[in-house]
Design a protein around this motif. Sequence first.
Motif, PDB file in Angstrom:
ATOM      1  N   ASP A  26       0.811  -1.215   0.000  1.00  0.00           N
ATOM      2  CA  ASP A  26       0.000   0.000   0.000  1.00  0.00           C
ATOM      3  C   ASP A  26       0.843   1.264   0.000  1.00  0.00           C
ATOM      4  O   ASP A  26       0.523   2.240  -0.670  1.00  0.00           O
ATOM      5  N   VAL A  27       1.943   1.225   0.775  1.00  0.00           N
ATOM      6  CA  VAL A  27       2.781   2.418   0.850  1.00  0.00           C
ATOM      7  C   VAL A  27       3.399   2.700  -0.526  1.00  0.00           C
ATOM      8  O   VAL A  27       3.306   3.795  -1.064  1.00  0.00           O
ATOM      9  N   LEU A  28       3.986   1.676  -1.062  1.00  0.00           N
ATOM     10  CA  LEU A  28       4.675   1.840  -2.335  1.00  0.00           C
ATOM     11  C   LEU A  28       3.709   2.242  -3.441  1.00  0.00           C
ATOM     12  O   LEU A  28       4.048   3.012  -4.341  1.00  0.00           O
ATOM     13  N   ASP A  29       2.504   1.728  -3.348  1.00  0.00           N
ATOM     14  CA  ASP A  29       1.501   2.004  -4.372  1.00  0.00           C
ATOM     15  C   ASP A  29       1.306   3.501  -4.599  1.00  0.00           C
ATOM     16  O   ASP A  29       1.086   3.956  -5.710  1.00  0.00           O
ATOM     17  N   SER A  30       1.389   4.264  -3.511  1.00  0.00           N
ATOM     18  CA  SER A  30       1.181   5.709  -3.653  1.00  0.00           C
ATOM     19  C   SER A  30       2.476   6.420  -4.067  1.00  0.00           C
ATOM     20  O   SER A  30       2.462   7.578  -4.431  1.00  0.00           O
ATOM     21  N   GLN A  31       3.593   5.693  -3.951  1.00  0.00           N
ATOM     22  CA  GLN A  31       4.879   6.352  -4.255  1.00  0.00           C
ATOM     23  C   GLN A  31       5.347   6.084  -5.683  1.00  0.00           C
ATOM     24  O   GLN A  31       6.109   6.851  -6.251  1.00  0.00           O
ATOM     25  N   LEU A  32       4.906   4.948  -6.213  1.00  0.00           N
ATOM     26  CA  LEU A  32       5.445   4.528  -7.501  1.00  0.00           C
ATOM     27  C   LEU A  32       4.318   3.953  -8.344  1.00  0.00           C
ATOM     28  O   LEU A  32       3.584   3.077  -7.880  1.00  0.00           O
ATOM     29  N   ASN A  33       4.175   4.460  -9.552  1.00  0.00           N
ATOM     30  CA  ASN A  33       3.191   3.871 -10.464  1.00  0.00           C
ATOM     31  C   ASN A  33       3.899   2.973 -11.464  1.00  0.00           C
ATOM     32  O   ASN A  33       4.853   3.399 -12.105  1.00  0.00           O
ATOM     33  N   VAL A  34       3.410   1.738 -11.558  1.00  0.00           N
ATOM     34  CA  VAL A  34       3.961   0.860 -12.590  1.00  0.00           C
ATOM     35  C   VAL A  34       2.801   0.414 -13.461  1.00  0.00           C
ATOM     36  O   VAL A  34       1.812  -0.119 -12.970  1.00  0.00           O
ATOM     37  N   GLN A  35       2.930   0.679 -14.736  1.00  0.00           N
ATOM     38  CA  GLN A  35       1.849   0.336 -15.638  1.00  0.00           C
ATOM     39  C   GLN A  35       2.384  -0.689 -16.622  1.00  0.00           C
ATOM     40  O   GLN A  35       3.440  -0.488 -17.232  1.00  0.00           O
ATOM     41  N   GLU A  36       1.697  -1.829 -16.753  1.00  0.00           N
ATOM     42  CA  GLU A  36       2.238  -2.863 -17.642  1.00  0.00           C
ATOM     43  C   GLU A  36       1.462  -2.908 -18.934  1.00  0.00           C
ATOM     44  O   GLU A  36       0.256  -2.793 -18.953  1.00  0.00           O
ATOM     45  N   LYS A  37       2.192  -3.093 -19.995  1.00  0.00           N
ATOM     46  CA  LYS A  37       1.572  -3.311 -21.303  1.00  0.00           C
ATOM     47  C   LYS A  37       1.224  -4.792 -21.386  1.00  0.00           C
ATOM     48  O   LYS A  37       1.888  -5.627 -20.769  1.00  0.00           O
ATOM     49  N   PRO A  38       0.186  -5.140 -22.166  1.00  0.00           N
ATOM     50  CA  PRO A  38      -0.202  -6.549 -22.253  1.00  0.00           C
ATOM     51  C   PRO A  38       0.929  -7.415 -22.808  1.00  0.00           C
ATOM     52  O   PRO A  38       1.781  -6.954 -23.555  1.00  0.00           O
ATOM     53  N   VAL A  39       0.907  -8.676 -22.431  1.00  0.00           N
ATOM     54  CA  VAL A  39       1.926  -9.596 -22.918  1.00  0.00           C
ATOM     55  C   VAL A  39       1.228 -10.780 -23.587  1.00  0.00           C
ATOM     56  O   VAL A  39       0.102 -11.144 -23.219  1.00  0.00           O
ATOM     57  N   ASP A  40       1.864 -11.320 -24.578  1.00  0.00           N
ATOM     58  CA  ASP A  40       1.313 -12.446 -25.330  1.00  0.00           C
ATOM     59  C   ASP A  40       1.056 -13.627 -24.393  1.00  0.00           C
ATOM     60  O   ASP A  40       1.946 -14.006 -23.633  1.00  0.00           O
ATOM     61  N   PRO A  41      -0.148 -14.204 -24.397  1.00  0.00           N
ATOM     62  CA  PRO A  41      -0.410 -15.309 -23.474  1.00  0.00           C
ATOM     63  C   PRO A  41       0.292 -16.615 -23.881  1.00  0.00           C
ATOM     64  O   PRO A  41       0.253 -17.592 -23.143  1.00  0.00           O
TER      65      PRO A  41
END
Lengths: 926, 154
Positions: free
Chosen positions: A748-763
Amino acid sequence: MPAVSKGDGMRGLAVFISDIRNCKSKESEVKRINKELANIRSKFKGDKALDGYSKKKYVCKLLFIFLLGHDIDFGHMEAVNLLSSNKYTEKQIGYLFISVLVNSNSDLIRLINNAIKNDLASRNSTFMNLALHCIANVGSREMAEAFASEIPRILVAGDTMDSVKQSAALCLLRLNRTSPDLVPMGEWTARVVHLLNDQHLGVVTAATSLITTLAQKSPDDFKTSVSLAVARLSRIVTSASIDLQDYTYYFVAAPWLSVKLLRLLQCYPPPEDTSLRSRLTECLETILNKAQEPPKSKKVQHSNAKNAVLFEAIALIIHHDSEPNLLVRACNQLGQFLQHRETNLRYLALESMCTLASSEFSHEAVKTHIETVINALKTERDVSVRQRAVDLLYAMCDRSNSKQIVAEMLSYLETADYSIREEIVLKVAILAEKYAVDYTWYVDTILNLIRIAGDYVSEEVWYRVIQIVINRDDVQGYAAKTVFEALQAPACHENLVKVGGYILGEFGNLIAGDPRSSPLVQFNLLHSKFHLCSVPTRALLLSAYIKFINLFPEVKGTIQDVLRSDSQLRNADVELQQRAVEYLRLSCIASTDILATVLEEMPPFPERESSILAKLKKKKGSSKLPDMDDSRKNVNGSTEHAEDAEVASKVPSHTFTDDLSVNSAPSSGASLLVDVFSDFSSAAPTEGSDEHFPRFVCKNNGIIYENQLLQIGLKSEYRQNLGRMYVFYGNKTSTQFLSFSTSVSSNDVLDSQLNVQEKPVDPLIEAGAQVQQILNIECVSDFSDAPILNIQFRYGGTLQNIAVKLPVMLNKFFQPTEMTSQDFFQRWKQLGAPQQEVQKIFKAKNQMDTDVSKAKLLGFGVALLDGVDPNPANFVGAGIIHTKTTQVGCLLRLEPNTQAQMYRLTLRTSKESVSQRLVELLSEQF
Amino acid sequence: MMRFLLLFSRQGRLRLQKWYTAISEREKKKIIREMTTMVLARQPRTCNFIQWKDMKIVYKRYASLYFCLGVEHEENELLALEIIHRYVELLDKYFGNVCELDIIFNFEKAYFILDEFLMGGEIQETSKQIVNRAIESSDMLQETMEEYMSKPAF
């Protein structure tokens, strides 16, 4: 014989010239000249003293011989003697000889200087002018030393004749150009500026040339010239043409002086004084208005002089770039010239519009002429005019018209003159890259370039397309497909084979699913070109083949057969032979894991200034080139260099990928090799998922996780508070991974400090294949934890779960800061509060090596500041941590103690948590 | 600023060379060669300007002679053409309908006239009257015809 022999002719000289002209061949000319040289030499050496006239005549003959292109190695002394003759005509020839045949012989220079000194002191204006001309013609340092302080005196003295003032001004100008350090400035500056008010327009013209050059070097000293220049210009442009008498040239008032004044004004910004400014604007408007008036004469001299002033006025308007009204008028005027019947005017209009295109006020106005310019490209008979049209199209290009302009340039390229093809190729390549919204268009354009003008596509161009394809995963599949199709052509340019070989070697797998471009088809296609190619291309193809062995195990046998053939293994070229031997060996002995690591896809290239742009800038002055967006610099560029040096000492010099690491390739390819070696020593399969984590503190690329099934590689780049991470999942098995999915989790703490957004990956990950995923990272505020990458997939019916701690650390958002030692200590003191400093003393875990430490600190992200710490063994660094909310300045000091094998690390930042975290991260590295 | 002025014939024979920057003889010869080939190869009715290295070449043909001026980049091309024209006018005035032979046989005069007009690569005096007057007055300083005729030929 001479048609005219005015004043003092020299009969002997005329006879000699006639003789030379009558020579039927080069040989007889040389013979005649040698005879004459022998004659002159004997006269000069003879016992009988020569009179002035004879001396003058022989010196003049020598000069003539020299001007015919023959060497002269005597006669200088006689010429110098002529300088002190009191007969004007002898003196004049002496000076002419000296001016043309400058001799660096210092004895002579002293004699020459003496003669000049006498003439300058003679107060005879004719002699003074001769002497000043000689100084200006020779312009050597010795002369500057002797006369640089004397000439300003002559220039500003009240009783100097006008013609001498003119000569003195231009002589001073010449000395200032050749030896600026010797020309004293200061006391006479104001009086030189005042010459702009002189009655004599010839003096004003010469003085304006001098002032312009001086003002370019030290604008502040000559600021007062602006108002005088405007006043003078205003008087000229509003004068009736007869007012200026002989300074009116074909009904144009003082064109030379007007142009010089307009050029002087281009050394300065628009005047701030409003009345001065409006007076200048009036002048410029008057000049623009005059262009619309009917000509006062049909002579070309009239229109040339008038338009010369007009073009210079437009240059000033563009330079000021502040009056939209004038800029648009200028543009319209040039637009008229674009269709003028005079080729010269069309040429100049295109050239001038080029600079106008870069002004935001007139860019749109320039663009309205696009059809005319394209038409010029197609119909102009003169290559230099077409060249200007290309330049202008390049300058007026923007997002709205880039497709049209690039298409026109490409079609022009098919018929363009050979002399300008390379430049057009560079320009097309730059525009295609700069304005590519969709990179498929870019790839198509470059391949077209190679098809149309392959011979003119320099290395930089094809290097660049590869850099871009490697850095943009959205275009890799398209690029592979397109090069594959282009290679089908029976005759394709070798540059296409290079691009094709490289791209298929990297991304051939992306099109291998289609049976028409199956691995074997791809290989056969490339190999069908092999024998027609030069050695470097063949070397590149061999590297592509070994990459194929990794990508497509099914063609391994075929490729090994090729490598094994005598034509490769016993090739006369040592590079090809070595590659064949090494690649064959590598493919035989290395396990698939090792192959996959060694032959991994190339990491992205650091974003830097396009090498093509650099080349174009080099080709011609950069002034006219609109700057490319170069804000995309790699913050960690220095890291890679540091690693480079570190690695170079450890790895055998021949790396497998050297030819493929094009031009400015990052060295990560090489550092991967180091990882391979270290994996040999610690061969145990990795269990703990964050074992590799600390390794990434000081670097951005490498293997973060590996077990029997899966290998995860990372490449990352950071800029300010943003980052991008490329994650590569390699299937090491011979079975597909199904339902492959990933997620990134943070507490929870890190969530507000760092945004990581992932692009989709081939299944689905095919056996032996690798897929890539992009993570976009944003640092909101400083943080201590690391996000977790959770991976889930089905392998042979079992669900696999893997969690990897992602190496996103606070120091990744560093921007190195250079500062002086004074600044450093000042800031160090400012950050003296106890909570701002964190210190740790720890034992060295590795060998204490200065270069390694340096590389690590640079990799950490700070700038190393040399000469700040009094103890040279200590390291001092500075940087700024960028987060979305704040920026935190950080100062660092690392003190190694080799005897005790200990370090003391001190961090001072404005934020305690930052100091704390940075110490934690860095202290583990030593 | 002007860097050089070359006069050459249609056959590429150099008739006058004036350099306003210090460069080696070797370099001069190279430039002369390049200029003659480049300018002589130009088609008629093309423009009078050529971009060459970091310079602008401005050239114009008068009868059998080409006048070729190498100027720096910021220089005004049209006015450079008129510098050539003004020089031709000055020669014309002095020799009276000047031709190539005048310049061959009186090359030193061609240099003197040029020096009255240009200096250090800049224009010194644009008034035709003043330049002509200066040249005439320097001719007055020359020896008289009798003095000349009494001198031996060799």
